[in-house]
Design a protein around this motif. Structure first.
Motif, PDB file in Angstrom:
ATOM      1  N   SER A 149      25.696   9.722 -16.678  1.00  0.00           N
ATOM      2  CA  SER A 149      26.142  10.249 -15.399  1.00  0.00           C
ATOM      3  C   SER A 149      26.332  11.751 -15.428  1.00  0.00           C
ATOM      4  O   SER A 149      26.377  12.412 -14.405  1.00  0.00           O
ATOM      5  N   SER A 150      26.483  12.344 -16.616  1.00  0.00           N
ATOM      6  CA  SER A 150      26.735  13.778 -16.715  1.00  0.00           C
ATOM      7  C   SER A 150      25.438  14.591 -16.789  1.00  0.00           C
ATOM      8  O   SER A 150      25.471  15.814 -16.768  1.00  0.00           O
ATOM      9  N   LEU A 151      24.280  13.893 -16.897  1.00  0.00           N
ATOM     10  CA  LEU A 151      23.011  14.589 -16.966  1.00  0.00           C
ATOM     11  C   LEU A 151      22.579  15.021 -15.572  1.00  0.00           C
ATOM     12  O   LEU A 151      22.651  14.249 -14.620  1.00  0.00           O
ATOM     13  N   ASP A 152      22.125  16.254 -15.433  1.00  0.00           N
ATOM     14  CA  ASP A 152      21.747  16.806 -14.143  1.00  0.00           C
ATOM     15  C   ASP A 152      20.525  17.688 -14.347  1.00  0.00           C
ATOM     16  O   ASP A 152      20.649  18.837 -14.774  1.00  0.00           O
ATOM     17  N   PRO A 153      19.316  17.184 -14.044  1.00  0.00           N
ATOM     18  CA  PRO A 153      18.095  17.968 -14.262  1.00  0.00           C
ATOM     19  C   PRO A 153      18.112  19.322 -13.562  1.00  0.00           C
ATOM     20  O   PRO A 153      17.596  20.309 -14.094  1.00  0.00           O
ATOM     21  N   THR A 188      28.266  26.178  -9.052  1.00  0.00           N
ATOM     22  CA  THR A 188      29.364  26.334 -10.003  1.00  0.00           C
ATOM     23  C   THR A 188      29.986  24.987 -10.368  1.00  0.00           C
ATOM     24  O   THR A 188      30.243  24.701 -11.546  1.00  0.00           O
ATOM     25  N   ARG A 189      30.202  24.145  -9.359  1.00  0.00           N
ATOM     26  CA  ARG A 189      30.838  22.843  -9.596  1.00  0.00           C
ATOM     27  C   ARG A 189      29.948  21.940 -10.453  1.00  0.00           C
ATOM     28  O   ARG A 189      30.410  21.361 -11.445  1.00  0.00           O
ATOM     29  N   ARG A 190      28.675  21.828 -10.104  1.00  0.00           N
ATOM     30  CA  ARG A 190      27.772  20.939 -10.848  1.00  0.00           C
ATOM     31  C   ARG A 190      27.503  21.457 -12.262  1.00  0.00           C
ATOM     32  O   ARG A 190      27.378  20.673 -13.207  1.00  0.00           O
ATOM     33  N   PHE A 191      27.418  22.767 -12.398  1.00  0.00           N
ATOM     34  CA  PHE A 191      27.200  23.353 -13.716  1.00  0.00           C
ATOM     35  C   PHE A 191      28.399  23.062 -14.616  1.00  0.00           C
ATOM     36  O   PHE A 191      28.247  22.727 -15.795  1.00  0.00           O
ATOM     37  N   GLN A 192      29.598  23.187 -14.068  1.00  0.00           N
ATOM     38  CA  GLN A 192      30.820  22.922 -14.828  1.00  0.00           C
ATOM     39  C   GLN A 192      30.864  21.467 -15.282  1.00  0.00           C
ATOM     40  O   GLN A 192      31.236  21.174 -16.437  1.00  0.00           O
ATOM     41  N   VAL A 193      30.482  20.551 -14.395  1.00  0.00           N
ATOM     42  CA  VAL A 193      30.481  19.132 -14.735  1.00  0.00           C
ATOM     43  C   VAL A 193      29.467  18.836 -15.844  1.00  0.00           C
ATOM     44  O   VAL A 193      29.746  18.078 -16.784  1.00  0.00           O
ATOM     45  N   PHE A 195      27.920  21.047 -18.110  1.00  0.00           N
ATOM     46  CA  PHE A 195      28.042  21.761 -19.381  1.00  0.00           C
ATOM     47  C   PHE A 195      29.480  22.035 -19.814  1.00  0.00           C
ATOM     48  O   PHE A 195      29.706  22.542 -20.914  1.00  0.00           O
ATOM     49  N   GLY A 196      30.444  21.710 -18.960  1.00  0.00           N
ATOM     50  CA  GLY A 196      31.836  21.953 -19.324  1.00  0.00           C
ATOM     51  C   GLY A 196      32.210  23.416 -19.335  1.00  0.00           C
ATOM     52  O   GLY A 196      33.204  23.813 -19.967  1.00  0.00           O
ATOM     53  N   ILE A 197      31.431  24.244 -18.639  1.00  0.00           N
ATOM     54  CA  ILE A 197      31.660  25.680 -18.609  1.00  0.00           C
ATOM     55  C   ILE A 197      31.033  26.225 -17.325  1.00  0.00           C
ATOM     56  O   ILE A 197      30.058  25.677 -16.825  1.00  0.00           O
ATOM     57  N   SER A 198      31.599  27.283 -16.775  1.00  0.00           N
ATOM     58  CA  SER A 198      31.070  27.844 -15.538  1.00  0.00           C
ATOM     59  C   SER A 198      29.782  28.617 -15.807  1.00  0.00           C
ATOM     60  O   SER A 198      29.528  29.048 -16.943  1.00  0.00           O
ATOM     61  N   PRO A 199      28.944  28.825 -14.788  1.00  0.00           N
ATOM     62  CA  PRO A 199      27.714  29.609 -14.992  1.00  0.00           C
ATOM     63  C   PRO A 199      28.001  31.019 -15.496  1.00  0.00           C
ATOM     64  O   PRO A 199      27.254  31.541 -16.327  1.00  0.00           O
TER      65      PRO A 199
END
Length: 258
Positions: A149-153, A188-193, A195-199
């Motif tokens: 679920s955490s994978l986001d192409p 920003t939200r999806r990237f954080q989810v 990779f656990g870090i902001s862009p």
């Protein structure tokens, strides 16, 4: 993971419109990675069909397979053919998170290509390739542990964009969001989810990784390093470096340079 590897050849292809060969078949394993630009690839006996690859992704073709590829835009690339003794399983494509280590290994391989490729130099090149394959193994282990679920192409595309443009001045996250077809806040939200870090922090991490290499391996001034790593000036670079590394750039150079 422990493989006995023999490097048959390595080649860095400088920027061009297209690959010299649209397809070929090799007796050994092949690795192809974009240094800049993107390309599509497929294997003759692969049911997955055509896939895209860009900076930060390594593509592997098994021995005896017909390897098809074409550039989607102007491209520079790394190519290696190698023999592995014993059974070996490599993914057709893997995304590397440690872009600093990846870039460093490729840079050393480029230097090896320009020098006398024999004796100890060949052993060093094979060691670099072994390290790349170790990183691939580590990424596969991490991927197996990561919830699907955490994978986001789309965020993988965002990370690749940040990595390939990190050293440019004026890099805009707003422009990246537009390129991806989403809003800046959603990016920003999806990237954080994912990779656990902001862009922004991800971008800073890539820039600092490059800066650390330059501090240790060159005598360049802080102004020059700031310029080459996408920072506004030496003062801002020093402030960001000190905040993240808990040590000033000058002190880091004195401490870790051999």
């Amino acid at each position: 993971m422990s493989w006995n590897i023999t490097l048959k050849r390595y080649y860095f292809g400088k920027e061009r419109e297209q690959f010299s060969l649209a397809e070929d078949t090799y007796s050994g394993w092949c690795m192809l990675a974009a240094d800049s630009g993107r390309f599509n690839f497929s294997f003759a006996d692969d049911s997955q069909g055509e896939q895209a690859a860009e900076f930060g992704e390594l593509v592997f073709c098994p021995p005896g397979q017909t390897f098809k590829r074409h550039a989607l835009e102007r491209i520079s690339f790394h190519f290696a053919e190698f023999i592995v003794e014993g059974p070996c399983q490599l993914p057709s494509k893997v995304r590397m998170k440690d872009v600093g280590r990846l870039s460093s290994s490729f840079r050393y391989l480029q230097e090896w290509q320009d020098e006398d490729n024999s004796g100890q130099e060949l052993a060093d090149a094979q060691h670099l390739l072994q390290d790349l394959l170790f990183m691939v193994h580590q990424e596969r282990v991490k991927a197996d542990r990561k919830p699907a679920s955490s994978l986001d192409p789309l965020m993988n595309r965002a990370a690749a964009y940040l990595e390939s443009h990190a050293l440019e001045h004026g890099l805009s996250l707003q422009e990246l969001a537009v390129t991806l077809g989403i809003g800046a806040s959603q990016l920003t939200r999806r990237f954080q989810v994912t990779f656990g870090i902001s862009p922004v922090k991800y971008l800073t991490r890539v820039r600092l990784s490059r800066a650390r290499l330059l501090l240790i391996e060159t005598t360049k001034t802080l102004d020059a390093i700031a310029e080459q790593c996408g920072f506004q000036n030496a003062f801002y670079f020093s402030r960001v470096f000190s905040q993240h590394m808990q040590i000033s750039p000058s002190a880091y150079r004195r401490t870790f340079r051999v």
